[in-house]
Design an enzyme around this catalytic site. Structure first.
Site, PDB file in Angstrom:
ATOM      1  N   GLY A  10       0.846  -1.209   0.000  1.00 22.63           N
ATOM      2  CA  GLY A  10       0.000   0.000   0.000  1.00 22.63           C
ATOM      3  C   GLY A  10       0.871   1.246   0.000  1.00 22.63           C
ATOM      4  O   GLY A  10       0.558   2.241   0.660  1.00 22.63           O
ATOM      5  N   TYR A 144     -14.732   0.443   9.476  1.00 20.97           N
ATOM      6  CA  TYR A 144     -13.277   0.688   9.563  1.00 20.97           C
ATOM      7  C   TYR A 144     -12.795   0.518  11.008  1.00 20.97           C
ATOM      8  O   TYR A 144     -11.812  -0.194  11.274  1.00 20.97           O
ATOM      9  CB  TYR A 144     -13.021   2.101   9.058  1.00 20.97           C
ATOM     10  CG  TYR A 144     -11.601   2.615   9.185  1.00 20.97           C
ATOM     11  CD1 TYR A 144     -10.559   2.052   8.456  1.00 20.97           C
ATOM     12  CD2 TYR A 144     -11.316   3.715  10.004  1.00 20.97           C
ATOM     13  CE1 TYR A 144      -9.270   2.564   8.548  1.00 20.97           C
ATOM     14  CE2 TYR A 144     -10.043   4.229  10.097  1.00 20.97           C
ATOM     15  CZ  TYR A 144      -9.021   3.646   9.370  1.00 20.97           C
ATOM     16  OH  TYR A 144      -7.746   4.154   9.461  1.00 20.97           O
TER      17      TYR A 144
END
Ligand code: NAD
Ligand code: SER
Length: 314
Positions: A10, A144
């Protein structure tokens, strides 16, 4: 002795672009491999190796780890809070499966150290909002936040059961000017600078008085690097450390910008992100990180605003 080799997963996001460049400066260009599901863009300032890796593809991840004899992993791929609420199951799957892939492969291949960031999103409405302690009530209400809290528990589990050296901080909202944020509730605190420079006005998606914990990127990078460099015996929290930078509301931030741009104006049109922000806390007690590995933030609201206004390019 073979040198340590780092793989950043990422690496093309808000943190990854800057962290990869910092790691390359410290450990050497050829020792840090950047990877992301996105195509390589010239976002990372320091040149170096790049691999296309979808963190859900465990085989490819294992192949790249073997290919470069990777010793250290930084897992930054994730879906953040606001985007996560548009597709909660996808956020849960990506955030959990990526972590599990990394933990299982790391245990199997004897990876020396792993960095995985958690977030202030693990806090919920019933968490004490001011000076939120390290150990407190945790009832997150976003997909999340739920994934980050579960992640903290799994990270601790793999430390206890498999002896993995995984280190983590609960990042506040991060403010930076090199790469735009990827869909969080705190993104307004970056957008506002671009709008201020472009049009001298900003419409904020949070209410004026919404105070949240925030941190400037140079402090966030230093927190990661200092935590990873600390002796293992000093790391007494194996879930994730509270760390604090600054706390402010959109009105405070607008007033700080007006010190430099007196005609800057702000209006407020709260959307679904207000509910997310309202469920989080306002300020963080990071005394455990200060005691254990000597964490100390450097930037204040006013020094951050000064630096952002100097560096944001439109
Ligand atoms: P970001 O959204 O800017 O970047 C995430 C990167 O992951 C992107 O480049 C994206 O292309 C990549 N990615 C997405 N799915 C992928 C996949 N399947 N395989 C490989 N790569 C994939 O996020 P960020 O702000 O850089 O955050 C990095 C980490 O820090 C995340 O775990 C996030 O939860 C955490 N964090 C960030 C903040 C913040 O304010 N930025 C605050 C707290 C915690
Ligand atoms: N900045 C992040 C978000 O708003 C916090 O983890 O989602």
């Amino acid at each position: 002795m073979a040198k340590d080799t780092i793989l950043v997963l990422g690496a093309l996001g808000q943190i990854g672009t800057e962290l990869t460049a910092s790691l390359r400066e410290i450990y050497g260009e050829n020792q840090v491999i950047a990877s992301d599901i996105a195509d390589e863009r010239k976002l990372i300032e320091t040149p170096g190796l790049y691999e296309h890796i979808n963190v859900l593809d465990k085989e490819k991840l294992a192949y790249v780890i073997d290919k470069y004899k990777v010793t250290h992993l930084y897992l930054l791929a994730a879906i953040l809070s606001a985007v996560g609420e548009t597709n909660p199951k996808f956020a849960w799957n990506l955030n959990m499966e990526s972590l599990f892939n990394v933990l299982e492969i790391a245990a199997e291949k004897g990876i020396k150290k792993i960095f995985w960031p958690s977030s202030i999103a693990i806090f919920g409405s019933d968490t004490p909002k001011i000076n939120t302690p390290q150990n407190t009530t945790l009832n997150p209400t976003t997909a999340y936040g739920i994934s980050k809290l579960a992640g903290e528990m799994w990270v601790n589990y793999f430390f206890l059961k498999k002896g993995l050296d995984i280190r983590s901080v609960r990042y506040p909202g991060l403010i930076s000017y090199k790469t735009l944020p990827g869909g969080g509730t705190t993104d307004y605190a970056v957008e506002i600078f671009y709008a201020a420079k472009r049009e001298n006005k900003y419409q904020c998606f949070l209410r004026s008085d919404t105070i949240l914990p925030m941190m400037y990127m140079p402090d966030a990078l230093r927190a990661c690097i200092e935590l990873m460099e600390a002796p293992a015996a000093d790391i007494r929290v194996r879930s994730s450390y509270n760390i604090a930078g600054m706390s402010f509301s959109p009105a405070d931030l607008a007033a700080a910008i007006q010190q430099y741009l007196p005609d800057f104006s702000i209006t407020y049109k709260p959307d679904f992100r207000q509910e997310i922000a309202d469920s989080w806390t306002q300020s963080i007690d990071d005394s455990q990180a200060r005691n254990d590995w000597h964490w100390q933030p450097k930037f204040t609201l006013s020094s951050m605003v000064n630096d952002m206004l100097e560096n944001v390019k439109i």
